[in-house]
Design a protein around this motif. Structure first.
Motif, PDB file in Angstrom:
ATOM      1  N   ALA A   1      40.227   5.358   5.876  1.00 56.15           N
ATOM      2  CA  ALA A   1      39.069   4.891   5.106  1.00 56.15           C
ATOM      3  C   ALA A   1      37.902   5.831   5.384  1.00 56.15           C
ATOM      4  N   ILE A   2      37.265   6.287   4.308  1.00 56.23           N
ATOM      5  CA  ILE A   2      36.124   7.189   4.414  1.00 56.23           C
ATOM      6  C   ILE A   2      35.002   6.624   3.562  1.00 56.23           C
ATOM      7  N   GLU A   3      33.813   6.575   4.101  1.00 62.62           N
ATOM      8  CA  GLU A   3      32.655   6.198   3.294  1.00 62.62           C
ATOM      9  C   GLU A   3      31.452   7.032   3.698  1.00 62.62           C
ATOM     10  N   GLY A   4      30.579   7.262   2.725  1.00 62.97           N
ATOM     11  CA  GLY A   4      29.417   8.092   3.000  1.00 62.97           C
ATOM     12  C   GLY A   4      28.237   7.702   2.137  1.00 62.97           C
ATOM     13  N   GLU A   5      27.054   8.164   2.543  1.00 61.68           N
ATOM     14  CA  GLU A   5      25.825   7.858   1.817  1.00 61.68           C
ATOM     15  C   GLU A   5      24.873   9.045   1.895  1.00 61.68           C
ATOM     16  N   ARG A   6      24.190   9.283   0.793  1.00 60.21           N
ATOM     17  CA  ARG A   6      23.099  10.254   0.756  1.00 60.21           C
ATOM     18  C   ARG A   6      21.903   9.577   0.093  1.00 60.21           C
ATOM     19  N   SER A   7      20.805   9.422   0.838  1.00 56.82           N
ATOM     20  CA  SER A   7      19.597   8.779   0.321  1.00 56.82           C
ATOM     21  C   SER A   7      18.407   9.705   0.512  1.00 56.82           C
ATOM     22  N   ARG A   8      17.537   9.733  -0.506  1.00 52.67           N
ATOM     23  CA  ARG A   8      16.301  10.510  -0.431  1.00 52.67           C
ATOM     24  C   ARG A   8      15.168   9.639  -0.962  1.00 52.67           C
ATOM     25  N   ARG A   9      14.036   9.619  -0.247  1.00 55.40           N
ATOM     26  CA  ARG A   9      12.868   8.845  -0.655  1.00 55.40           C
ATOM     27  C   ARG A   9      11.601   9.651  -0.406  1.00 55.40           C
TER      28      ARG A   9
ATOM     29  N   ASN B   1       0.812  -1.221   0.000  1.00 58.79           N
ATOM     30  CA  ASN B   1       0.000   0.000   0.000  1.00 58.79           C
ATOM     31  C   ASN B   1       0.847   1.273   0.000  1.00 58.79           C
ATOM     32  N   LEU B   2       1.793   1.332  -0.937  1.00 56.81           N
ATOM     33  CA  LEU B   2       2.583   2.551  -1.048  1.00 56.81           C
ATOM     34  C   LEU B   2       3.205   2.672  -2.429  1.00 56.81           C
ATOM     35  N   THR B   3       3.578   3.905  -2.752  1.00 53.75           N
ATOM     36  CA  THR B   3       4.419   4.227  -3.906  1.00 53.75           C
ATOM     37  C   THR B   3       5.639   4.948  -3.371  1.00 53.75           C
ATOM     38  N   VAL B   4       6.834   4.544  -3.828  1.00 52.11           N
ATOM     39  CA  VAL B   4       8.051   5.167  -3.325  1.00 52.11           C
ATOM     40  C   VAL B   4       8.962   5.558  -4.481  1.00 52.11           C
ATOM     41  N   ALA B   5       9.389   6.817  -4.476  1.00 50.64           N
ATOM     42  CA  ALA B   5      10.420   7.310  -5.387  1.00 50.64           C
ATOM     43  C   ALA B   5      11.700   7.466  -4.583  1.00 50.64           C
ATOM     44  N   SER B   6      12.825   7.062  -5.157  1.00 47.20           N
ATOM     45  CA  SER B   6      14.062   7.072  -4.377  1.00 47.20           C
ATOM     46  C   SER B   6      15.272   7.329  -5.258  1.00 47.20           C
ATOM     47  N   ASP B   7      16.311   7.916  -4.653  1.00 45.86           N
ATOM     48  CA  ASP B   7      17.622   8.006  -5.278  1.00 45.86           C
ATOM     49  C   ASP B   7      18.669   7.909  -4.185  1.00 45.86           C
ATOM     50  N   ASN B   8      19.870   7.445  -4.568  1.00 48.56           N
ATOM     51  CA  ASN B   8      20.886   7.117  -3.565  1.00 48.56           C
ATOM     52  C   ASN B   8      22.276   7.279  -4.161  1.00 48.56           C
ATOM     53  N   VAL B   9      23.195   7.834  -3.372  1.00 44.99           N
ATOM     54  CA  VAL B   9      24.606   7.925  -3.746  1.00 44.99           C
ATOM     55  C   VAL B   9      25.431   7.415  -2.575  1.00 44.99           C
ATOM     56  N   ARG B  10      26.363   6.500  -2.859  1.00 43.98           N
ATOM     57  CA  ARG B  10      27.323   6.026  -1.855  1.00 43.98           C
ATOM     58  C   ARG B  10      28.720   6.150  -2.440  1.00 43.98           C
ATOM     59  N   ALA B  11      29.676   6.532  -1.598  1.00 47.30           N
ATOM     60  CA  ALA B  11      31.049   6.715  -2.065  1.00 47.30           C
ATOM     61  C   ALA B  11      32.014   6.268  -0.976  1.00 47.30           C
ATOM     62  N   ALA B  12      33.233   5.889  -1.394  1.00 45.27           N
ATOM     63  CA  ALA B  12      34.234   5.435  -0.439  1.00 45.27           C
ATOM     64  C   ALA B  12      35.629   5.761  -0.941  1.00 45.27           C
ATOM     65  N   PHE B  13      36.519   6.048   0.009  1.00 45.65           N
ATOM     66  CA  PHE B  13      37.937   6.311  -0.261  1.00 45.65           C
ATOM     67  C   PHE B  13      38.749   5.490   0.721  1.00 45.65           C
ATOM     68  N   ASP B  14      39.755   4.780   0.223  1.00 45.74           N
ATOM     69  CA  ASP B  14      40.609   3.959   1.082  1.00 45.74           C
ATOM     70  C   ASP B  14      42.065   4.153   0.650  1.00 45.74           C
TER      71      ASP B  14
END
Length: 414
Positions: free
Chosen positions: A255-263, A229-242
């Motif tokens: 080591a660095i890692e990060g994420e940006r998510s929007r829904r 019972n839902l509709t979801v729009a989403s986008d996501n970016v993940r990045a890492a440096f080692d």
């Protein structure tokens, strides 16, 4: 914390399921495609105060294989009385025709901030000349609607595959649930189909120095789940440096890692017409220095986690919440040679997290102040030739009188 039944499950999973990196299978240094269960269900638990401290103390003791090498690697540990943190990967390139072709097998089981997942990638590698490769892989299910398709290419910029000095560019185009709309037996549908892109640059030199930079991007998609019972729009970016290097007697790493998510959720059923958004911003930094020329090989490090999550967390929790976590941790360990094939590496982890966590349907769960653990990983070298090892790692809380969870690790470069 870990019951006998939990220990049995953990040992069975790590040792007997061998068709299983310092990087985890959940690392952004490995392609992480869009997942329907991640955006519809989300994770099924609200993390407690010690969650990320557990993951830090359960990190792999052995350095190789990395996220870009062949081998079997697993770690699992108790994060609560009824939950295991579990990560393993078995990656192997079975080359033939003098390495010009290869059968690719990559079995992963891990979790990220959206919960646990399994992947079983099978595929084929075709060399183009001396420095370029094309890969075709699939995460194949009996339900054809769930199968993912991976198209990849790798170009070696200098050196050759398998040498001690090489660098490459690697790119993957992933079509998650590639045949979903045509093959599904459910009423669910994509109205905007997902695609995930992965790009990686890796460099390794004879001077024991390596650098890896990776980016995962899942462009905006829209999924209609009539079952939930839902509709979801989403986008996501993940990045890492080692980056790792030897500087005189010191082995240094960062080591660095990060994420940006929007829904954006549009809820139906009893919540007809309600729009609820979700946002996540995550950053993790870990840096350490080890004095290899000292007999105790002392290591000193710092880890920091920054997590902001706000909005509707998906149907698993089925609630709206607000999470703010700032978690600095300093750690140190030494290595004691107990025998020719056994080492003990006592480690201290000392942190002062600031956690603010609340959900609409439950009370606030906040924490501020000291938190720490003592870890006593005992590593057994199973084979000097193969560099295979098994590690038993009991941990103990320092901020309260309690067992901090058991951890088992298995490591076999190939």
């Amino acid at each position: 914390m870990m019951r006998p039944s939990g220990i049995l499950v953990l040992i069975t999973g790590v040792v007997c399921q061998l068709p299983w990196q310092k990087a985890l299978a959940g690392s952004p240094h490995i392609p992480q495609p869009w997942r329907a269960e991640a955006v519809v269900q989300g994770r099924d638990e609200a993390y407690d105060a010690e969650r990320f401290l557990h993951e830090l103390t359960f990190a792999h003791q052995a350095e190789a294989p990395s996220a870009v090498e062949n081998g079997i690697r697993g770690t699992g540990g108790s994060v609560s009385s009824d939950e295991l943190y579990y990560d393993f990967r078995f990656r192997q390139d079975f080359g033939f025709r003098e390495g010009r072709n290869g059968f690719l097998l990559d079995i992963q089981r891990s979790e990220d901030l959206d919960g646990a997942y399994d992947r079983q990638l099978v595929g084929f590698r075709q060399n183009l000349g001396e420095r370029s490769e094309l890969w075709l892989q699939g995460d194949v299910f009996s339900d054809k609607a769930q199968s993912d398709v991976y198209f990849s290419g790798r170009h070696y910029l200098n050196g050759r595959k398998g040498s001690n000095e090489t660098s490459w560019l690697h790119a993957s185009w992933i079509i998650p649930d590639a045949y979903f709309n045509d093959k599904t037996s459910t009423p669910d549908r994509f109205t905007r189909e997902p695609q995930s892109l992965f790009l990686q640059w890796h460099q390794q030199t004879e001077l024991r120095q390596s650098t890896t930079i990776s980016i995962n991007w899942s462009r905006e998609s829209e999924f209609v789940s009539r079952q939930e019972n839902l509709t979801v729009a989403s986008d996501n970016v993940r990045a890492a440096f080692d980056h790792r290097q030897q500087s005189g007697p010191w082995a240094l790493s960062i080591a660095i890692e990060g994420e940006r998510s929007r829904r954006q959720y549009q809820l139906q059923g009893p919540q007809e017409g309600q729009r609820r958004d979700f946002s996540r911003d995550y950053l993790k930094v870990t840096t350490s220095a080890r004095l290899n020329e000292h007999r105790l090989k002392p290591r000193f490090g710092l880890a920091y986690i920054h997590l902001d999550e706000r909005g509707f967390f998906g149907r698993a929790i089925d609630d709206t919440g607000d999470i703010r976590r700032r978690e600095p941790v300093v750690f140190a360990d030494i290595t004691l040679q107990a025998s020719a094939a056994t080492t003990l590496s006592p480690a201290l982890y000392l942190g002062a997290p600031d956690i603010r966590q609340s959900f609409d349907a439950t009370r606030e769960d906040n924490h501020s102040g000291f938190m720490g653990k003592l870890a006593l990983p005992l590593q057994f070298r199973l084979s000097a030739t193969d560099r295979a090892s098994l590690t038993l790692n009991p941990t103990f809380y320092l901020h309260k009188a309690a067992f901090g969870g058991g951890n088992l690790q298995f490591h076999w470069p190939m």
